[in-house]
Motif scaffolding. Structure first.
Motif, PDB file in Angstrom:
ATOM      1  N   TYR A   1       0.842  -1.196   0.000  1.00 43.65           N
ATOM      2  CA  TYR A   1       0.000   0.000   0.000  1.00 43.65           C
ATOM      3  C   TYR A   1       0.880   1.251   0.000  1.00 43.65           C
ATOM      4  O   TYR A   1       1.708   1.435   0.894  1.00 43.65           O
ATOM      5  CB  TYR A   1      -0.887  -0.064   1.244  1.00 43.65           C
ATOM      6  N   PHE A   2       0.704   2.104  -1.026  1.00 46.25           N
ATOM      7  CA  PHE A   2       1.481   3.342  -1.160  1.00 46.25           C
ATOM      8  C   PHE A   2       2.991   3.067  -1.131  1.00 46.25           C
ATOM      9  O   PHE A   2       3.780   3.931  -0.738  1.00 46.25           O
ATOM     10  CB  PHE A   2       1.113   4.342  -0.058  1.00 46.25           C
ATOM     11  N   GLY A   3       3.385   1.854  -1.501  1.00 45.06           N
ATOM     12  CA  GLY A   3       4.798   1.488  -1.478  1.00 45.06           C
ATOM     13  C   GLY A   3       5.379   1.382  -0.089  1.00 45.06           C
ATOM     14  O   GLY A   3       6.594   1.300   0.068  1.00 45.06           O
ATOM     15  N   VAL A   4       4.505   1.314   0.956  1.00 44.99           N
ATOM     16  CA  VAL A   4       5.038   1.386   2.323  1.00 44.99           C
ATOM     17  C   VAL A   4       4.521   0.287   3.246  1.00 44.99           C
ATOM     18  O   VAL A   4       5.308  -0.301   3.992  1.00 44.99           O
ATOM     19  CB  VAL A   4       4.792   2.801   2.928  1.00 44.99           C
ATOM     20  N   SER A   5       3.223  -0.031   3.225  1.00 45.58           N
ATOM     21  CA  SER A   5       2.645  -0.951   4.212  1.00 45.58           C
ATOM     22  C   SER A   5       2.077  -2.204   3.545  1.00 45.58           C
ATOM     23  O   SER A   5       1.450  -2.122   2.486  1.00 45.58           O
ATOM     24  CB  SER A   5       1.509  -0.268   4.987  1.00 45.58           C
ATOM     25  N   ALA A   6       2.290  -3.352   4.193  1.00 46.15           N
ATOM     26  CA  ALA A   6       1.822  -4.630   3.653  1.00 46.15           C
ATOM     27  C   ALA A   6       0.742  -5.216   4.555  1.00 46.15           C
ATOM     28  O   ALA A   6       0.960  -5.375   5.759  1.00 46.15           O
ATOM     29  CB  ALA A   6       2.992  -5.616   3.550  1.00 46.15           C
ATOM     30  N   PRO A   7      -0.437  -5.546   4.015  1.00 46.86           N
ATOM     31  CA  PRO A   7      -1.453  -6.211   4.827  1.00 46.86           C
ATOM     32  C   PRO A   7      -0.905  -7.497   5.442  1.00 46.86           C
ATOM     33  O   PRO A   7      -0.100  -8.199   4.823  1.00 46.86           O
ATOM     34  CB  PRO A   7      -2.561  -6.525   3.809  1.00 46.86           C
ATOM     35  N   ARG A   8      -1.321  -7.776   6.650  1.00 48.88           N
ATOM     36  CA  ARG A   8      -0.939  -8.984   7.401  1.00 48.88           C
ATOM     37  C   ARG A   8       0.500  -8.945   7.927  1.00 48.88           C
ATOM     38  O   ARG A   8       0.966  -9.903   8.533  1.00 48.88           O
ATOM     39  CB  ARG A   8      -1.156 -10.267   6.555  1.00 48.88           C
TER      40      ARG A   8
ATOM     41  N   PRO B   1       2.077  -6.373  10.327  1.00 48.83           N
ATOM     42  CA  PRO B   1       1.927  -5.151  11.123  1.00 48.83           C
ATOM     43  C   PRO B   1       3.271  -4.532  11.507  1.00 48.83           C
ATOM     44  O   PRO B   1       4.297  -5.227  11.578  1.00 48.83           O
ATOM     45  CB  PRO B   1       1.172  -5.630  12.366  1.00 48.83           C
ATOM     46  N   ASN B   2       3.228  -3.231  11.737  1.00 49.63           N
ATOM     47  CA  ASN B   2       4.397  -2.497  12.251  1.00 49.63           C
ATOM     48  C   ASN B   2       5.624  -2.689  11.362  1.00 49.63           C
ATOM     49  O   ASN B   2       6.762  -2.670  11.841  1.00 49.63           O
ATOM     50  CB  ASN B   2       4.738  -2.932  13.683  1.00 49.63           C
ATOM     51  N   TYR B   3       5.396  -2.865  10.062  1.00 49.55           N
ATOM     52  CA  TYR B   3       6.473  -3.082   9.100  1.00 49.55           C
ATOM     53  C   TYR B   3       6.304  -2.072   7.975  1.00 49.55           C
ATOM     54  O   TYR B   3       5.237  -1.990   7.366  1.00 49.55           O
ATOM     55  CB  TYR B   3       6.409  -4.515   8.552  1.00 49.55           C
ATOM     56  N   TYR B   4       7.342  -1.285   7.729  1.00 53.08           N
ATOM     57  CA  TYR B   4       7.268  -0.222   6.730  1.00 53.08           C
ATOM     58  C   TYR B   4       8.421  -0.333   5.740  1.00 53.08           C
ATOM     59  O   TYR B   4       9.583  -0.462   6.141  1.00 53.08           O
ATOM     60  CB  TYR B   4       7.290   1.159   7.407  1.00 53.08           C
ATOM     61  N   THR B   5       8.094  -0.302   4.465  1.00 46.89           N
ATOM     62  CA  THR B   5       9.092  -0.292   3.407  1.00 46.89           C
ATOM     63  C   THR B   5       9.236   1.140   2.914  1.00 46.89           C
ATOM     64  O   THR B   5       8.239   1.812   2.659  1.00 46.89           O
ATOM     65  CB  THR B   5       8.664  -1.204   2.245  1.00 46.89           C
ATOM     66  N   ILE B   6      10.464   1.605   2.796  1.00 45.59           N
ATOM     67  CA  ILE B   6      10.681   2.985   2.357  1.00 45.59           C
ATOM     68  C   ILE B   6      10.808   3.012   0.837  1.00 45.59           C
ATOM     69  O   ILE B   6      11.755   2.492   0.264  1.00 45.59           O
ATOM     70  CB  ILE B   6      11.934   3.590   3.032  1.00 45.59           C
ATOM     71  N   VAL B   7       9.788   3.595   0.196  1.00 45.46           N
ATOM     72  CA  VAL B   7       9.714   3.754  -1.254  1.00 45.46           C
ATOM     73  C   VAL B   7       9.867   2.396  -1.957  1.00 45.46           C
ATOM     74  O   VAL B   7      10.767   2.168  -2.748  1.00 45.46           O
ATOM     75  CB  VAL B   7      10.760   4.775  -1.761  1.00 45.46           C
ATOM     76  N   GLY B   8       8.948   1.502  -1.631  1.00 42.12           N
ATOM     77  CA  GLY B   8       8.919   0.196  -2.270  1.00 42.12           C
ATOM     78  C   GLY B   8       8.101   0.221  -3.545  1.00 42.12           C
ATOM     79  O   GLY B   8       7.707   1.293  -4.031  1.00 42.12           O
ATOM     80  N   PRO B   9       7.820  -0.954  -4.121  1.00 37.82           N
ATOM     81  CA  PRO B   9       7.022  -1.012  -5.347  1.00 37.82           C
ATOM     82  C   PRO B   9       5.647  -0.370  -5.147  1.00 37.82           C
ATOM     83  O   PRO B   9       4.992  -0.587  -4.136  1.00 37.82           O
ATOM     84  CB  PRO B   9       6.887  -2.519  -5.613  1.00 37.82           C
ATOM     85  N   GLY B  10       5.260   0.423  -6.116  1.00 39.86           N
ATOM     86  CA  GLY B  10       4.009   1.176  -6.009  1.00 39.86           C
ATOM     87  C   GLY B  10       4.244   2.629  -5.655  1.00 39.86           C
ATOM     88  O   GLY B  10       3.332   3.446  -5.748  1.00 39.86           O
ATOM     89  N   ALA B  11       5.468   2.972  -5.249  1.00 41.50           N
ATOM     90  CA  ALA B  11       5.812   4.378  -5.001  1.00 41.50           C
ATOM     91  C   ALA B  11       6.296   4.989  -6.313  1.00 41.50           C
ATOM     92  O   ALA B  11       6.119   4.422  -7.383  1.00 41.50           O
ATOM     93  CB  ALA B  11       6.873   4.470  -3.909  1.00 41.50           C
ATOM     94  N   THR B  12       6.913   6.156  -6.218  1.00 41.29           N
ATOM     95  CA  THR B  12       7.294   6.854  -7.439  1.00 41.29           C
ATOM     96  C   THR B  12       8.765   6.622  -7.750  1.00 41.29           C
ATOM     97  O   THR B  12       9.639   7.148  -7.108  1.00 41.29           O
ATOM     98  CB  THR B  12       6.999   8.364  -7.314  1.00 41.29           C
ATOM     99  N   TRP B  13       9.000   5.773  -8.757  1.00 41.71           N
ATOM    100  CA  TRP B  13      10.360   5.437  -9.181  1.00 41.71           C
ATOM    101  C   TRP B  13      10.671   5.920 -10.586  1.00 41.71           C
ATOM    102  O   TRP B  13      11.810   5.888 -11.014  1.00 41.71           O
ATOM    103  CB  TRP B  13      10.535   3.906  -9.148  1.00 41.71           C
ATOM    104  N   SER B  14       9.650   6.329 -11.292  1.00 42.59           N
ATOM    105  CA  SER B  14       9.809   6.538 -12.729  1.00 42.59           C
ATOM    106  C   SER B  14      10.370   7.901 -13.078  1.00 42.59           C
ATOM    107  O   SER B  14      10.965   8.084 -14.123  1.00 42.59           O
ATOM    108  CB  SER B  14       8.445   6.403 -13.399  1.00 42.59           C
ATOM    109  N   ASN B  15      10.155   8.874 -12.209  1.00 46.11           N
ATOM    110  CA  ASN B  15      10.474  10.245 -12.603  1.00 46.11           C
ATOM    111  C   ASN B  15      11.001  11.025 -11.417  1.00 46.11           C
ATOM    112  O   ASN B  15      10.538  10.873 -10.292  1.00 46.11           O
ATOM    113  CB  ASN B  15       9.227  10.936 -13.162  1.00 46.11           C
ATOM    114  N   GLY B  16      11.993  11.859 -11.663  1.00 44.58           N
ATOM    115  CA  GLY B  16      12.471  12.756 -10.628  1.00 44.58           C
ATOM    116  C   GLY B  16      13.371  12.096  -9.601  1.00 44.58           C
ATOM    117  O   GLY B  16      13.681  10.917  -9.666  1.00 44.58           O
TER     118      GLY B  16
END
Length: 593
Positions: A436-443, A445-460
């Protein structure tokens, strides 16, 4: 009773602040009012995988955003030095494709960058200097590779297995919150080519460069046409006797993005070689940036604004997309010069610019047409001891073989992450990323990915997205700390909804075209795991968490336990102004700690 004898909370009648403590995992007995002030933070323990840009940002932002003394942080770094990408990648020509003045933390400008596109060593020095200035190193444990993270639902903690890559010794750690700050491109891999390790010469990968090899006068082969090959080939062309480049796919080589401010301010319409996109800042330039912060800020803002304004190029069939195709095609022809028709036919893509990330690539096309460089379009059949055999049966002999073939794209983390059901992310994500939003995975908890898949990688530039995702994660931590939350996990239906939006949005973006890209998990046809908008659109979306998209497990038998005993922090700390923040002379925002 005289007024002076009246009891006053300001004098401590209602108690004082207490030291911060770890919260109980499973409070026993009936519900009782907590003997604490409203929203007093419990101590939270945080572990982060990686001490690159994300880890350094996390340490800085936790100091800024959380109550001192209420948290602990460890940055587990697998290497013997921090820095991440810019520590690991040391190949010749390594540089950033984003203008250097916007490739630093947004609040921490560097006025003395030496070049418009900074080289890797200078970027690494920036991060090392940042860590010195802000005291980040005290949070780091180097030579500490995370092997496994396993969620303990009963205790509400992540149990971590850490390995020393040198000694292979393992140890156990734990944390309430686990941050994956390792990035998508950090796990390099050899290409799957038959006989690769039968090669008798020097064999190296771009992400694990062997600096003991002297290329002067040697015959070298380079596999790949991605961003690393684009940077390596011009460097090798200058020193090698011969270079053969094994071209697996076409690629757009573009003029730089964000150079408008450079042209207008510093080059001022000078007769600039259009093939030389790099610019060396003069001492006068650096002096002006340093002595006039307002001018420097304006320079940086215009670079970023230009990059954000170009997002329309990713709309399939848009005027901007057609303009970019036309401009870049003409520029690529100009750089290669007359002739070389087979190279031009192969390397200029049929798909629109941006389907794969565009490479600015000074000198690459110019190098490919030099007398000592041979582009090879035939596919590789296998590697033999003396070199590469292509599918036409020809053996290309060489002294050195360079694999500029990139990374195992870590849509799934390089370590094992296991939830309360005993299921790993690898098992949970059988149909592709579920983030979700490249950061949170269902199931999970309390685990955050910094700019994972689904975030903005294509530009800038990625730095603002890293910063804002870090802030998002810390806002979640603060909510856990202050509201008695043991675990929070994003809802699957929220993720299903955002992915449905992705799918609809990307029906007419250039990423759906016939290119193989890690935006699509290395496939030609697949769901496009890219934010449906420009970087600035992503930042607006993730700036404030949508807490309604999460499920919560509370520590106490009443979700309002955090209300405490009727005090607020100002009562406990005897803060006169804090006990009257809403008394004011004009209608401005107020808050109560």
């Amino acid at each position: 009773m005289a007024p002076s004898e009246m009891p006053s909370g300001i004098n401590g009648v209602h108690g004082t602040g207490h030291p911060f403590e770890y919260p109980p995992a499973n409070p026993e007995g009936e519900y009782r009012v907590l003997e604490q002030y409203h929203s007093k933070p419990s101590k939270i323990r945080v572990a982060c995988c990686g001490a690159g840009a994300s880890g350094l940002c996390l340490a800085y932002k936790m100091e800024k955003m959380l109550t001192p003394g209420s948290w602990e942080l460890t940055l587990f770094e697998k290497n013997e030095q921090f820095g991440g990408t810019w520590y690991e990648n040391t190949y010749p020509g390594v540089a950033c494709d984003i203008p250097s003045h916007d490739y630093n933390f947004t609040w921490d400008p560097k006025p003395d960058w030496t070049q418009f596109f900074a080289a890797g060593p200078e970027i690494q020095r920036y991060f090392e200097d940042f860590a010195e200035r802000y005291g980040s190193k005290k949070y780091m444990k180097l030579n500490s590779k995370i092997i496994e993270a396993r969620w303990d639902e009963t205790e509400g903690i992540w149990n971590l297995t850490i390995e020393n890559p040198k000694t292979k010794e393992q140890r156990k750690e734990w944390a309430h919150v686990f941050i994956n700050g390792s990035g998508i491109l950090n796990n390099w891999k050899w290409p799957e080519i038959e006989g690769l390790h039968d090669f008798k010469g020097a064999l190296m990968h771009s992400a694990s460069w062997d600096h003991s090899v002297d290329f002067k006068g040697k015959t070298a082969g380079v596999i790949g046409t991605g961003s690393t090959s684009v940077q390596i080939v011009p460097s090798l062309q200058k020193v090698c006797k011969e270079v053969s480049v094994y071209m697996r796919s076409p690629t757009w080589i573009s003029p730089p993005f964000g150079a408008g401010a450079l042209t207008e301010d510093l080059q001022k319409g000078a007769d600039v070689n259009p093939g030389q996109r790099q610019y060396d800042f003069t001492e006068a330039d650096k002096k002006k940036f340093k002595e006039d912060p307002a001018y420097h800020l304006d320079f940086r803002k215009r670079i970023e604004a230009e990059i954000n304004s170009l997002f329309g190029m990713y709309r399939q069939g848009s005027d901007l997309s057609h303009q970019f195709r036309d401009v870049i095609t003409k520029e690529m022809h100009r750089r290669m010069g007359p002739g070389h028709e087979e190279l031009k036919e192969f390397i200029i893509p049929k798909w629109a610019p941006g389907c794969r990330r565009i490479s600015p690539g000074d000198g690459y096309l110019e190098a490919l047409v030099q007398d000592n460089v041979t582009p090879v379009f035939e596919g590789i059949k296998r590697v033999v001891p003396e070199g590469i055999e292509t599918v036409d049966g020809k053996v290309h002999k060489m002294d050195v073989l360079v694999c500029a073939t990139g990374f195992q794209v870590a849509f799934q983390p390089a370590f094992s992450v296991i939830n309360a059901e005993g299921k790993s992310i690898k098992e949970d994500w059988v149909n592709g990323p579920n983030l979700y939003f490249g950061v949170s995975a269902p199931r999970f908890p309390n685990y955050y990915t910094i700019v994972g898949p689904g975030a903005t990688w294509s530009n800038g530039t990625l730095i603002p997205s890293i910063e804002t995702t870090i802030e998002y994660s810390i806002k979640c931590m603060k909510k856990m700390q202050t509201e008695g939350i043991k675990a929070m996990a994003v809802k699957q239906d929220a993720l299903d909804a955002i992915y449905a939006h992705f799918d609809e949005y990307h029906k007419n973006t250039v990423w759906r075209e016939e290119c193989r890209s890690w935006f699509k998990d290395g496939k030609i046809k697949n769901r496009i795991y890219l934010w449906p908008g420009a970087t600035i659109h992503f930042l607006k979306s993730i700036k404030d968490p949508r807490f309604e998209d999460y499920d919560y497990t509370y520590r106490y038998k009443n979700r309002f336990a955090y209300l405490g005993n009727g005090d607020v922090k100002a009562t406990a700390s005897r803060d006169v102004l804090g006990l009257s923040p809403y008394i004011r002379n004009s209608d401005h925002e107020w808050s109560i700690e």
